[in-house]
Design a protein around this motif. Structure first.
Motif, PDB file in Angstrom:
ATOM      1  N   GLY A  66       0.851  -1.367  -0.031  1.00  0.00           N
ATOM      2  CA  GLY A  66      -0.004   0.131   0.083  1.00  0.00           C
ATOM      3  C   GLY A  66       0.967   1.242   0.083  1.00  0.00           C
ATOM      4  N   ARG A  67       0.190   2.356  -0.288  1.00  0.00           N
ATOM      5  CA  ARG A  67       0.706   3.661  -0.214  1.00  0.00           C
ATOM      6  C   ARG A  67       1.043   4.202   0.996  1.00  0.00           C
ATOM      7  NH1 ARG A  67      -2.375   7.145  -3.339  1.00  0.00           N
ATOM      8  NH2 ARG A  67      -0.514   8.495  -3.143  1.00  0.00           N
ATOM      9  N   TRP A  68       2.366   4.622   1.264  1.00  0.00           N
ATOM     10  CA  TRP A  68       2.685   5.505   2.494  1.00  0.00           C
ATOM     11  C   TRP A  68       2.493   4.924   3.791  1.00  0.00           C
ATOM     12  CZ3 TRP A  68       5.572   9.604   1.164  1.00  0.00           C
ATOM     13  CH2 TRP A  68       5.565  10.678   2.211  1.00  0.00           C
ATOM     14  N   PRO A  69       3.527   3.790   4.036  1.00  0.00           N
ATOM     15  CA  PRO A  69       3.291   3.022   5.262  1.00  0.00           C
ATOM     16  C   PRO A  69       3.616   3.814   6.386  1.00  0.00           C
ATOM     17  CG  PRO A  69       5.335   2.416   3.936  1.00  0.00           C
ATOM     18  CD  PRO A  69       4.403   3.545   3.046  1.00  0.00           C
ATOM     19  N   ARG A  70       2.532   4.188   7.090  1.00  0.00           N
ATOM     20  CA  ARG A  70       2.770   5.312   8.481  1.00  0.00           C
ATOM     21  C   ARG A  70       3.216   4.485   9.553  1.00  0.00           C
ATOM     22  NH1 ARG A  70       0.486  10.059   9.827  1.00  0.00           N
ATOM     23  NH2 ARG A  70       0.878  10.426  11.994  1.00  0.00           N
ATOM     24  N   HIS A  71       2.902   3.282   9.703  1.00  0.00           N
ATOM     25  CA  HIS A  71       3.158   2.611  10.906  1.00  0.00           C
ATOM     26  C   HIS A  71       2.588   1.166  10.737  1.00  0.00           C
ATOM     27  CE1 HIS A  71       1.932   1.300  15.211  1.00  0.00           C
ATOM     28  NE2 HIS A  71       3.117   1.898  15.399  1.00  0.00           N
ATOM     29  N   PHE A  72       2.997   0.375  11.464  1.00  0.00           N
ATOM     30  CA  PHE A  72       2.859  -1.407  11.373  1.00  0.00           C
ATOM     31  C   PHE A  72       2.933  -1.706  12.871  1.00  0.00           C
ATOM     32  CE2 PHE A  72       7.330  -0.825  10.667  1.00  0.00           C
ATOM     33  CZ  PHE A  72       7.894  -1.427  11.542  1.00  0.00           C
ATOM     34  N   GLY A  73       1.806  -2.765  13.066  1.00  0.00           N
ATOM     35  CA  GLY A  73       1.908  -3.767  14.174  1.00  0.00           C
ATOM     36  C   GLY A  73       2.568  -4.911  13.812  1.00  0.00           C
ATOM     37  N   VAL A  74       3.429  -5.506  14.818  1.00  0.00           N
ATOM     38  CA  VAL A  74       3.888  -6.916  14.808  1.00  0.00           C
ATOM     39  C   VAL A  74       3.243  -8.008  15.342  1.00  0.00           C
ATOM     40  CG1 VAL A  74       6.134  -8.138  15.031  1.00  0.00           C
ATOM     41  CG2 VAL A  74       6.101  -5.549  14.253  1.00  0.00           C
ATOM     42  N   THR A  75       2.774  -9.014  14.921  1.00  0.00           N
ATOM     43  CA  THR A  75       2.284 -10.226  15.465  1.00  0.00           C
ATOM     44  C   THR A  75       3.167 -11.293  15.401  1.00  0.00           C
ATOM     45  OG1 THR A  75       0.841 -11.022  13.596  1.00  0.00           O
ATOM     46  CG2 THR A  75       0.005  -9.441  14.919  1.00  0.00           C
ATOM     47  N   PRO A  76       2.970 -12.549  15.899  1.00  0.00           N
ATOM     48  CA  PRO A  76       3.956 -13.728  15.690  1.00  0.00           C
ATOM     49  C   PRO A  76       4.126 -14.007  14.293  1.00  0.00           C
ATOM     50  CG  PRO A  76       2.751 -13.788  17.638  1.00  0.00           C
ATOM     51  CD  PRO A  76       2.140 -12.778  17.076  1.00  0.00           C
ATOM     52  N   ASP A  77       3.052 -13.794  13.501  1.00  0.00           N
ATOM     53  CA  ASP A  77       3.309 -14.277  12.022  1.00  0.00           C
ATOM     54  C   ASP A  77       2.939 -13.153  10.945  1.00  0.00           C
ATOM     55  OD1 ASP A  77       0.616 -13.830  12.658  1.00  0.00           O
ATOM     56  OD2 ASP A  77      -0.286 -15.851  12.028  1.00  0.00           O
ATOM     57  N   ARG A  78       2.695 -11.854  11.429  1.00  0.00           N
ATOM     58  CA  ARG A  78       2.637 -10.962  10.370  1.00  0.00           C
ATOM     59  C   ARG A  78       2.842  -9.771  10.661  1.00  0.00           C
ATOM     60  NH1 ARG A  78      -1.152 -14.830   8.844  1.00  0.00           N
ATOM     61  NH2 ARG A  78      -1.462 -15.232   6.958  1.00  0.00           N
ATOM     62  N   LEU A  79       3.181  -8.636   9.759  1.00  0.00           N
ATOM     63  CA  LEU A  79       3.009  -7.354  10.069  1.00  0.00           C
ATOM     64  C   LEU A  79       1.724  -6.808   9.408  1.00  0.00           C
ATOM     65  CD1 LEU A  79       6.499  -5.769   8.944  1.00  0.00           C
ATOM     66  CD2 LEU A  79       5.913  -6.838  11.114  1.00  0.00           C
ATOM     67  N   TYR A  80       1.068  -5.979  10.213  1.00  0.00           N
ATOM     68  CA  TYR A  80      -0.073  -5.254   9.718  1.00  0.00           C
ATOM     69  C   TYR A  80       0.275  -3.898   9.542  1.00  0.00           C
ATOM     70  CZ  TYR A  80      -2.659  -9.643  10.462  1.00  0.00           C
ATOM     71  OH  TYR A  80      -3.120 -10.846  10.257  1.00  0.00           O
ATOM     72  N   VAL A  81       0.333  -3.171   8.381  1.00  0.00           N
ATOM     73  CA  VAL A  81       0.711  -1.974   7.778  1.00  0.00           C
ATOM     74  C   VAL A  81      -0.316  -0.925   7.700  1.00  0.00           C
ATOM     75  CG1 VAL A  81       2.186  -0.817   6.344  1.00  0.00           C
ATOM     76  CG2 VAL A  81       2.788  -3.176   6.968  1.00  0.00           C
ATOM     77  N   ALA A  82      -0.182   0.231   8.280  1.00  0.00           N
ATOM     78  CA  ALA A  82      -1.380   1.300   8.031  1.00  0.00           C
ATOM     79  C   ALA A  82      -0.880   1.886   6.749  1.00  0.00           C
ATOM     80  CB  ALA A  82      -1.378   1.943   9.303  1.00  0.00           C
ATOM     81  N   ALA A  83      -1.491   1.706   5.620  1.00  0.00           N
ATOM     82  CA  ALA A  83      -1.060   2.486   4.365  1.00  0.00           C
ATOM     83  C   ALA A  83      -1.985   3.591   4.276  1.00  0.00           C
ATOM     84  CB  ALA A  83      -1.190   1.430   3.156  1.00  0.00           C
TER      85      ALA A  83
END
Length: 341
Positions: free
Chosen positions: A285-302
């Motif tokens: 996605g565009r402009w990855p402002r922040h992300f949360g880290v879980t044991p199996d993924r990054l969730y990225v605020a685009a």
């Protein structure tokens, strides 16, 4: 008030904050979502709020705190309930355009970074987690060599270190401002960083500090005494980059850095002061402002493509991101602790 969505009413795994129409965005406020094994997110509830661009949780109580990033500045407190966050209180942020906040591990203080005028505010918390009236206010002055972005102080992120000292980056003055426990200004004053670097987010990892420079595109490494001992470009994709968030992998082996411009996430393997770039992966996605880290993924605020993307982790290295949830102008992904879930 919260608007539950159809489906189960167990508390969600993530809370997404972002900009709303009254703060030049298109988001709903706070969105609580459930994660699925394939990385897809399902919205459980949405709670209106005015520009909740960053959200944190109380370390022991079912409470959420969010900055309200607007000119007059606000801090909101929510009850973290199964059918969505319920507004409890709203207080001034002590400055303008607050963009980050943090609760100390003992849950005695709530620290707020006001980007607009650089003021750091600190609310003492009651035993029930509610801010007491009359925050301590710590303004700043000065600037940096970039006339457009460093015309004055801009507090950006608040982090309580392992020694209980509050550290706050100031993008406008190229400093790390420090406050001893009890919110006493550090007797040696702020740490001076590289001129024009524009420090944004930072993390303490294995006795070292890693700081992203929003203005110079670097990740700089500092020892326990805040002496610069290393660094690397946050992205090798070319073009202008404004690094955003930085966080360790679940096992601590890697450091992840979001890159706005290239729209990637870089993966570094730290070895003392040395940073080895292992991979640089499209965020999806565009402009990855922040992300949360879980044991199996990054969730990225685009932020600019209006979505949260999921980046599957394989041996700790994120794979190219794919849309997991459509949501207007997201700017923060809070991964709730297992206690809250």
């Amino acid at each position: 008030m919260s608007r539950p969505l159809p489906g189960d009413t167990r508390p969600g795994d993530l809370v997404i904050g972002g900009y709303t129409p009254d703060t030049d965005g298109s988001g709903p406020g706070l969105t609580v979502v459930r994660t699925a094994p394939d990385g897809v997110l399902r919205a459980l509830a949405r709670t209106p709020a005015s520009g909740p661009s960053f959200v944190v949780e109380h370390p022991g109580l079912p409470l959420l705190y969010a900055v309200l990033e607007r000119p007059d500045g606000g801090v909101a407190v929510f009850a973290d309930e199964a059918d969505g966050p319920r507004p409890l209180a709203e207080h001034p942020s002590g400055g303008s355009y607050p963009c980050h906040l943090a609760v100390d591990p003992a849950a005695e203080w709530l620290a707020v970074a006001n980007y607009g005028d650089g003021t750091v505010a600190a609310y003492r918390l009651d035993g029930d987690g509610m801010p007491q009236p009359g925050p301590l206010l710590f303004p700043n002055e000065g600037g940096g060599p970039d006339p457009d972005r460093q015309e004055g102080p801009h507090a950006h992120e608040a982090v309580f270190g392992p020694d209980g000292v509050l550290h706050v980056t100031d993008l406008g003055t190229d400093e790390i401002r420090r406050f001893l426990p009890g919110m006493v200004p550090h007797p040696r004053g702020p740490v001076r960083l590289a001129p024009g670097s524009g420090p944004r987010h930072f993390v303490h990892h294995r006795d070292l500090w890693y700081v992203t420079g929003e203005l110079d595109g670097m990740v700089r490494v500092y020892d326990a005494g805040w002496r610069e001992v290393g660094g690397a470009a946050a992205s090798t994709s070319g073009g202008h980059n404004q690094p955003s968030h930085i966080a360790p992998s679940p096992d601590g082996r890697y450091l992840y850095v979001g890159n706005r411009g290239p729209d990637t996430v870089s993966v570094f393997e730290p070895d003392g002061a040395r940073l080895e770039l292992v991979a640089e992966v499209p965020a999806g996605g565009r402009w990855p402002r922040h992300f949360g880290v879980t044991p199996d993924r990054l969730y990225v605020a685009a932020q600019r493509s209006g979505e949260v993307t999921a980046m599957e982790l394989k041996d700790g290295v994120p794979q190219p991101g794919e849309r997991a949830l459509e949501v207007g102008t997201p700017s923060c992904v809070l991964v709730r602790s297992r206690a809250a879930v």
